[in-house]
Design an enzyme around this catalytic site. Structure first.
Site, PDB file in Angstrom:
ATOM      1  N   SER A  52       0.962  -1.167   0.123  1.00 31.63           N
ATOM      2  CA  SER A  52       0.027   0.020   0.021  1.00 31.63           C
ATOM      3  C   SER A  52       0.888   1.274  -0.104  1.00 31.63           C
ATOM      4  O   SER A  52       1.488   1.542  -0.883  1.00 31.63           O
ATOM      5  CB  SER A  52      -1.047  -0.194   1.191  1.00 31.63           C
ATOM      6  N   ASP A 166      -5.584  -3.776  -2.629  1.00 29.82           N
ATOM      7  CA  ASP A 166      -4.815  -3.366  -1.507  1.00 29.82           C
ATOM      8  C   ASP A 166      -3.992  -4.833  -0.961  1.00 29.82           C
ATOM      9  O   ASP A 166      -4.586  -5.569  -0.347  1.00 29.82           O
ATOM     10  CB  ASP A 166      -5.354  -2.739  -0.159  1.00 29.82           C
TER      11      ASP A 166
END
Length: 328
Positions: A52, A166
């Site tokens: 991320s 993610d």
């Protein structure tokens, strides 16, 4: 050793240092401070695995663009942050992500992961199967976009026939990836290590309705920064306020609930993954007061990262020395 021997030559000198940079939204600006201190102290990483925001900072460092990212982050304001959000209806997320993509392409266009001067992996999660995907070659910008595609907030990204989102869903602090990419010593940066008081068990709680205001019932929901962002913003952004932050009845908004639920899941997964494959050194910046959406507080987060990294230097020196193989 003859040319047909499969035995690797003995390693000499400083061990390969791997950096596992965890997810944590705006708290990830602390990674910049950590990298600054490590490089200044002579511990520049040979391997980076990022999830991320950790992938974004790590990828920019690997591409030699960390100064540009730092300048961008430290010049963010609440209004500029909102301006980067291209809200849309009908997609798989609240934000299409096109504006952020163009911003990344400004400095990282045409850079491929395999051409970077160090080993790098961005961690993503495959939609549907839940596979943990290590993006180790291909366009850097696309890998970063997939790694930070927070479910429900950003649209997923399709790469190589897979829909990706993610990486924090499966590996929030990718120690395993850094070690697999060849690191002898792994330093991880856990952005959620300072969130004390979370994840405990309440064993005897009543189900009776509580007449108290929701703000007293749910004091730890991390949605206030989003509401503060949108205070004073006109037009469409103002109309989105209840959706992103707290609604008029003081209940948490949809996006706030999604992000906080994701943050809780990430914290639990981090604990499990780090227990099973612990790093050699863990750096844990004191970021509890920095909200997940406080991207405009980069100066503070960067400094907190520097402070945490400086605290760890003695431990890093000892671990590196113990893994050092003298020449000759």
């Amino acid at each position: 050793m003859n040319e047909f021997s499969m035995e690797a030559p003995p390693r000499r000198g400083r061990p390969k240092i791997g950096l596992a940079l965890g997810g944590g939204a705006a708290r990830g600006w602390a990674h910049i401070g950590v990298l600054d201190v490590l490089v200044e102290a002579g511990y520049a990483p040979d391997v980076i695995a990022g999830t991320s925001i950790g992938a974004v900072v790590g990828g920019c460092y690997a591409a030699g663009k960390l100064p540009a990212l730092t300048e961008f982050a430290e010049n963010l304001t609440k209004r500029r942050v909102v301006g980067l959000m291209d809200f849309h209806i009908g997609g798989a997320g609240l934000i299409a992500g096109g504006r952020l993509k163009r911003l990344l392409e400004r400095d990282l266009a045409d850079i491929r992961i395999e051409a970077l001067p160090l080993r790098f992996a961005a961690i993503a999660t495959e939609l549907g199967t839940g596979h943990e995907i290590w993006l180790t070659h291909g366009p850097l910008v696309e890998a970063l976009r997939a790694s930070y595609a927070l479910p429900g907030v950003f649209d997923p990204v399709k790469l190589g026939g897979r829909w990706l989102m993610d990486g924090a869903l499966v590996n929030p602090v990718p120690v395993t990836a850094a070690r697999a990419l060849g690191a002898d010593v792994v330093i991880c940066v856990n952005l959620n290590s300072d969130l004390s008081g979370r994840g405990t068990t309440i064993q005897n709680h009543s189900s009776d309705p509580d007449p108290a205001p929701a703000s007293e019932i749910l004091p730890e929901l991390d949605v206030r920064p989003t509401s503060r962002w949108l205070d004073g913003i006109s037009g469409a952004a103002r109309r989105m306020r209840g959706f992103l932050g707290r609604a008029s009845n003081d209940q948490p908004g949809l996006a706030g609930v999604m992000v906080d639920a994701f943050n809780i899941t990430q914290d639990r997964i981090s604990r499990s993954r780090l227990a099973g494959d612990p790093p050699d050194i863990m750096i844990g910046p004191k970021l509890a007061r920095v909200g997940l959406f406080d991207f405009h507080r980069a100066d503070e987060a960067v400094e907190l990262g520097r402070v945490a990294a400086k605290r760890a230097l003695d431990e890093i020196e000892a671990v590196v020395a113990s893994n050092h193989v003298p020449a000759g």
